[in-house]
Design an enzyme around this catalytic site. Structure first.
Site, PDB file in Angstrom:
ATOM      1  CG  HIS A  18      -1.165   2.470   6.977  1.00  0.00           C
ATOM      2  ND1 HIS A  18      -1.716   1.480   6.197  1.00  0.00           N
ATOM      3  CD2 HIS A  18      -0.301   3.140   6.170  1.00  0.00           C
ATOM      4  CE1 HIS A  18      -1.227   1.561   4.979  1.00  0.00           C
ATOM      5  NE2 HIS A  18      -0.356   2.560   4.932  1.00  0.00           N
ATOM      6  CG  ASP A  29       3.423   2.357   4.563  1.00  0.00           C
ATOM      7  OD1 ASP A  29       2.542   2.059   3.757  1.00  0.00           O
ATOM      8  OD2 ASP A  29       3.513   3.477   5.110  1.00  0.00           O
ATOM      9  CG  ASP A  51      -1.222   4.897   2.424  1.00  0.00           C
ATOM     10  OD1 ASP A  51      -1.574   6.073   2.243  1.00  0.00           O
ATOM     11  OD2 ASP A  51      -0.033   4.558   2.488  1.00  0.00           O
TER      12      ASP A  51
END
Lengths: 893, 893
Positions: free
Chosen positions: B11, B13, B135
């Site tokens: 993941h 960002d 998320d």
């Protein structure tokens, strides 16, 4: 053109904050992020991506674990990388051994084991050309001597005294020739030695490991913070500053550190870019050339420079990294582990291997089970455990407590393993397959068999090539025993009352055992003056005006230069009988000593028992024993180097630079591996130790030895724990027992005493027990030699090499100057050596047994003759050109 | 057989604790260890080592950066991996957008950009089948609707209210069908939605990333701590527990987390072993089958199960992860950034792209320079900056301050970039290449040109497909001006005194601009009632009896349910002229408001100025404005979803579970992206906002909106900084200004007002200035449309797609129920749409323009019809067999 050799490397401790297997797997990353399996996976992957890339690997203990788990195609790939010089082994021992607290015999064994694995796996291309001790905390001359005799062309390390380094930088003497023996003819023990520029780390700002935070090279102009110009400029500045303190137009940079390269892509991707962008500046007239390299490639260029190098004949002890930071504590740290390592060397490595040879193939597969199977890639468990224990955070005592426990557990496992071999071998040699019992806890006077049996026998195996006499002390509950020797002759024995332990009494008698053989004694139940004082230093808590440095696992720093005397008086008890005279002394509940003199003994024995050290005053304790004499020492004393040659020490003095002493005690401590002495024209007092310890001569005529230490602060060198040594088994702190042997001799003949004495201390007889009556056909005595070897010759190694050959090492154990009689050359007839083995052929190898002696051709180096004073300036030299690639391997392969 | 789908993923960002480029390169690892370039390097390497391995990648912003730097052979390799389904893209937008604070137009743009890159690079195999919002902190219905219209087969996320999850676990409703529009005919906006079992993390004890400390699988029996049995047993326990709360015999496990797989070997090496050792237990009768998988593969198996799934028609806001931890603060966090993002969307994305089309090729390369070059793999900078700003730690306000600064800087850069295009285009359309001046600081009443010039012209470009009237407010230093429109007709203008800023006065006049076009106004110097009150909540410092949770960037938690009134009275000033009536109010030195009513305006404007919020009482502040009315709301109010459809909200109520309310204020806050309203049978009060804000209706007839917040504690959700918003430029704290438009209408016609009002707020006219007299041949007015579009139709997108085609999106902007007139279907004649462009051909695409509409075939799912009450039990179903591999890709390719 300045050639900058970038050396990608990882430094993989064979145990430190985590155990060796935790490090291998990457377990317990909460303690420290480190997983060697992944390092090797990743490095091999990355080497394949660019043929320019290089990597060196050091610790065979890890490489062996990894290699076993690889597919044959991966093994083939790695062989190719090794053949092409892209993956190079340096050092190559099982571990990177400690230099202050190891014994030469164990070091040779561990190096041999690692190098043998490389030899058998990779052939000549796998043979390391460079010794690489980047992390040990000071450097022993005997290690340099061994490396020279193992055929290494050079030696690199990272740590030396900060004053020493400063002087050498000014004088461009960070590269030098080390003459590492005063007895071997040069260049036999000469070793070219290089001091690395940043310890073993990369230059500041250039660490691209996942564990570092330095900025990566950002070379996409579309993204933010393009930094290529900045990186190149910083690099050129650093390279130029480094070149100014070395002699040639070649400099080396270690691009790596502890457990780095787990994700090698980060390093190599940025190094590729660095090389590309710096070398691109050559078009702009910048005279710097950067390349992937290895220590051997760098060494070769130094050799080609054909300069004359300064000579060094002393050693690199003690090591201080700042004025109040002397790494002399670890000479004594974890005294129990140090002793266990030493006795394990005698039992596991020497005795076990000897008996395997003497007993023949049945030793490995006999009545008591199966030992190690021979195959090129199987390394014996007992040898592995001993090898791992030589690591510079193992026997050094500088590991975390749980790791120290793991080393001890491994040694115990190794011994379990050896007992099969010993039992098989003794059964074969004696003709009796009676169950042998091993009393592993005799050091704390525990042996269930002797405590309860009415009749038992004791087999005394002597691993030395000379007969020995040895006092046997057994815990018993009877009050009278008879003891008879192998010939049935009665032996004088005595029972005395003990005042601690489980058994009520102690049975003492002297035994004799033949060279490389055993003798058996039968035991039957019949019925039911002022010594040296023990003193102490309180440890520094790092809280005084000069420095915040506290004593810790590595560092010794007492809070006062005057030790505290534990007690001026002692409670005493005396035992005197035909076997032994003893004075038992209690100075405090936690310090006692037995002063012993056995009948016919050459030495006085001091058996000390120290601990648990009290810490209720919130002060760490470092307990020394101090021998004060009337010998006029003129501030000079002597300590051995790794149990072999002896070096002279002088208080507040270093032979190669003008010392500014800042720690009057800790700065005068040196490692004692087997002995230390003080002398004048008349007397020499030699102390033989049963383990490595630190010591010094602070006052005229005085010799002090540190016995035990317990500390309440970490010394901020990474271990992250105070050296407190508590555990479930000893919650109150550790009690340690040991022996010192004191010998007072005229100096010219002192070595004739202390050499054999120290060997007897190192290689003790192994006692095995059999309950009840022995089979009448049992052979009660055996010697593997036709005759004892002369005193000068020590049988260092006798071990099965492969199915049909053994490895034999014979050593002249006297220095050239120390004995009129024994320092002379000696000739041995190998054909007449063994009593049961026939020598069919013989080939001479180098010390580490990985090269035929006659093929061992090392670089020759120019040096000045004799001792060199400090030279203030040295001209720069070197080969002129730009090095496009390391050509070394083309020549080797 | 229970099939366990292991989904390796990372993941990444697109900015959070570090900027997007710092994350890409792995710079500033001291803040957070994360380097996406290395993740992609490593994953590709590891996928190649074992064809069973799978990986999914999500964020095209990063993948694009990486792809550009790869060699063509590496690009070929990656294409192969994608074609074989070993590397699968999921979601695939430029970023994983925030759902609470984004506007649908910007989300569609960023998704289109990312999906286009994948399409053009990889073809159909690169098209993501699954939306993946693991998320974001709550989930908007409009996002689900968009994903459905973009052709996704399913949607997975990780975060939902803890009570909601608990209920769904019991009822096995963690997988469901989301009907995401009340206006589109099912299944147009139906989206299968799965809630992941562990957020997006691996199950406890099974994280093998370098950032984790879980024990690796130790399967060498020769080494310590062999743990295969332990690992297998723990895994089986977890799998069985997970299977108990899902419906089918397939379960999914997300094996990864934030920025993981930088060294993918660690993960895959251990996952390979896990799969091997668990599946080996099948021989012992264990009915568990583990395999590498992807979300689309897992989704396919759920589809094959052919079950009936429960239906959801509301959304997943607000999100609470515990009783006092409502993530409703970020609805308002960083109000200045939220406004800058919104106006940038209007300027950079909409206006700039429209003018590029209308001006023709010369817009990209004209008098004022060169814009973006078209090529399949070049993504426009202005589009990139807007896309990055949609990330769920960007416009959300939940990033570190330096990262927020980076987003703002990027938007400013994007605008610099666009100005070239706008200047070129306006020059082409107007026939005047006079220098255009952009007054970027009009929001703080700064414009050097208008403050000093005696004669200038204002070009007003209107990006809407309908004419607009707009009040222009310019800082000036003169006291009288004349203004004339494009036809030379005088326009009523007024100068009023200003009491802050650099200029003395303010010139105000209303302008009109044609659809998709501009009008030019000339300006010449001639010579020299009770409003709503502003109140505040003091922020919780995390220090009261119920919970330690403080307010922070994510979380809103006031320390009292009653807001503090800043001032009951206000210092006021009144301005009244023919253009505007104003009441200027000062409640405190840091809170002021202007209440404005323009001539002919449909809405009352509240211009608020708040800050710097005082913190000398050591309490954070969260400032709200509250509108108290006599409307009888029955605790019901309405908020929009991503600026599009409106959802009904009810105090202390959730449609799909029995809410236990624990935070009376924060637990009743919802995101307001463009509007909120309250109504009864007679009146509807609609508030249109100029940015995303949080708000709620806590009391009957009342609607409150949070304007600004400044906090002194971090809320422990990772950002590690208090939301204090200070910097060199505003050391005292940030001052924020904004506008609310209030409209009071009869409910049946309210949408006819607020729909166009909100569009005018979102897509504002762009003002450009020219000093002095205009060239007489200048074309002062232009419209790109032949006629205004009907009110129901919004021209959402007009952008150059490639050299010869444009992308056009027309949107029906009314919900089916909200307007008698405007909710009706509308027909548009494309051939008669544009005034200067001829339509040569047309093809219909899905919403994200990465698939022809007629090729968009999605999975169909069974559900119950209508709204479902809570169902306490659901039978387990699923396909029976053991899944040996994911067959999905064979079907697709």
């Amino acid at each position: 053109m300045l050639n900058v050799h970038l050396v990608p490397h990882t430094h993989d401790d064979v145990g430190w904050l985590k155990t060796v297997d935790q490090y291998y797997y990457g377990d317990r990353n909460d303690i420290q992020h480190a997983g060697v399996q992944y390092i090797l996976d990743s490095v091999v992957d990355q080497l394949l991506k660019n043929p320019d890339r290089r990597f060196i690997y050091v610790e065979t203990a890890f490489f062996y674990r990894w290699w076993k788990q690889q597919s044959s195609s991966m093994q083939q790939t790695v062989k190719q990388l090794v053949n092409e010089g892209r993956l190079e082994f340096v050092n190559g021992g099982w571990c990177m051994s400690d230099e202050a607290t190891t014994h030469y015999s164990a070091v040779i064994d561990q190096m041999t084991m690692g190098l043998r694995f490389l030899n058998e796996t990779f052939g000549p291309c796998g043979r390391p050309r460079v010794a690489w001790h980047i992390d040990p905390f000071g450097h022993a001359r005997e290690h340099a001597s061994m490396f020279a005799q193992m055929g290494y062309d050079g030696f690199f390390f990272g740590r030396l005294d900060y004053q020493d380094r400063a002087r050498r930088m000014i004088d461009k003497e960070q590269e030098l020739l080390w003459r590492a023996s005063d007895s071997l003819t040069p260049p036999m023990a000469d070793l070219f030695t290089g001091i690395l520029p940043n310890g073993y780390n990369p230059p500041q700002g250039f660490c691209w490991d996942q564990s570092c935070d330095d900025p990566p090279i950002r070379d996409d102009p579309d993204l933010e913070d393009y930094n290529v110009d900045d990186v190149v400029n910083r690099f050129l500045t650093i390279a130029s500053a480094q070149a100014a303190v070395y002699k040639t137009n070649h400099i080396i940079m270690t691009m790596g550190s502890d457990f780095q390269y787990e994700n090698a892509n980060l390093w190599y991707k940025n190094l590729d870019k660095l090389i590309h962008y710096v070398n691109a500046q050559q078009a702009n007239g910048i005279k710097v050339n950067v390349l992937y390299s290895t220590p051997s490639c760098y060494l070769q260029e130094l050799h080609r420079a054909n300069l004359t190098w300064s000579l060094k004949t002393d050693d690199f002890f003690p090591y201080a990294d700042d004025a109040h930071d002397f790494w002399t504590g670890y000479f004594t740290s974890r005294p129990a582990l140090k002793r266990y390592e030493r006795i394990s060397n005698s039992n596991l490595q020497v005795t076990c291997n000897q008996l395997e040879v003497l007993g023949g193939p049945v030793s490995r597969n006999g009545h008591f089970g199966e030992g190690d199977i021979f195959s090129p890639l199987t390394v014996k468990l007992n040898s592995q455990t001993m090898a791992v224990a030589q690591h510079h955070d193992a026997v050094s005592g500088t590991e975390k407590q749980h790791v120290a426990n793991d080393y001890a557990r491994r040694l115990a496992n190794g011994w379990q393993h050896c007992q099969v071999v010993v039992s098989n071998s003794l059964a074969a040699l004696s003709g009796s397959s009676a169950q042998r019992i091993y009393c592993d806890n005799l050091n704390i006077s525990v042996c269930p068999l002797t405590e309860s049996s009415k009749k038992f026998s004791v087999n005394v195996y002597n691993p030395l090539a000379r007969p020995v006499t040895w006092p046997v002390r057994l815990p018993v509950n009877g009050t009278a025993y008879t003891v008879s020797d192998a010939k049935g002759k009665a032996v004088d024995c005595q029972v005395s009352v003990r005042n601690w332990g489980f058994a009520v009494n102690e049975l003492v008698f002297q035994v004799q055992a033949p060279p490389l053989g055993y003798s058996t004694y039968s035991v039957s139940l019949v019925k039911d003056g002022p010594p040296p004082t023990s003193t102490k230093y309180n440890a520094s808590d790092g809280n005084n005006s000069q420095s915040d440095q506290p004593s810790g696992a590595y560092i010794f720093r007492p809070n006062s230069s005057t030790p505290f005397i534990i007690s001026q008086t002692a409670k005493t008890e005396t035992v005197q009988n035909s076997v032994v005279q003893e004075v038992r002394q209690w100075f405090a509940p936690w310090v006692s000593q037995v002063v012993r003199l056995y009948a016919d003994s050459r030495a006085l024995e001091l058996e000390w028992t120290v601990g648990p050290l009290p810490i209720d005053d919130s002060l760490g304790k470092e307990v020394i024993t101090r021998l004060d004499t009337s010998i006029k020492t003129s501030e000079i004393f002597y300590t051995d180097s790794n149990g072999r040659e002896v070096l002279q020490r002088k208080k507040d003095f270093r032979p190669t630079w003008h010392l500014k002493q800042s720690e009057p005690i800790a700065g005068n401590y040196y490692p004692i591996n087997s002995r230390a002495f003080i002398k004048d024209d008349v007397d020499q007092l030699t102390v033989v130790t049963d383990r490595s310890q630190g010591g010094g001569s602070i006052h005229n005529g005085s010799l002090e030895i540190m016995l035990h230490r317990r500390l309440l602060y970490d010394d901020v060198r990474g271990v992250g724990e105070p050296l407190n040594e508590t555990s479930n088994i000893f919650p109150e702190g550790l009690v340690v027992r040991g022996r010192l042997l004191l010998s007072l001799d005229p100096p010219p003949t002192a070595a004739d005493t202390h050499r054999p004495l120290a060997q007897e201390m190192v290689l003790q007889p192994l006692l095995t027990f059999t309950d009840g009556n022995l089979n009448p056909h049992t052979q009660l005595e055996f010697s593997g030699l036709q005759a004892a070897l002369p005193p000068a010759v020590h049988l260092l190694t006798l071990t099965q090499w492969d199915k049909d050959s053994v490895l034999l090492r014979l050593e002249h154990q006297f220095q050239s100057w120390e004995s009129k009689v024994n320092s002379q050359p000696v000739t041995i007839n190998l054909q007449k050596l063994f009593s049961t083995l026939e020598v069919l052929g013989m080939s001479e190898l180098n010390l580490s047994a990985n090269q035929w002696k006659d093929e061992m051709i090392r670089f020759d180096w120019n040096t000045f003759h004799g001792y060199l004073p400090i030279i203030p300036f040295w001209p720069v030299g070197g080969t002129g050109g730009k090095l496009t690639d390391c050509q070394k391997w083309k020549e080797i392969v």
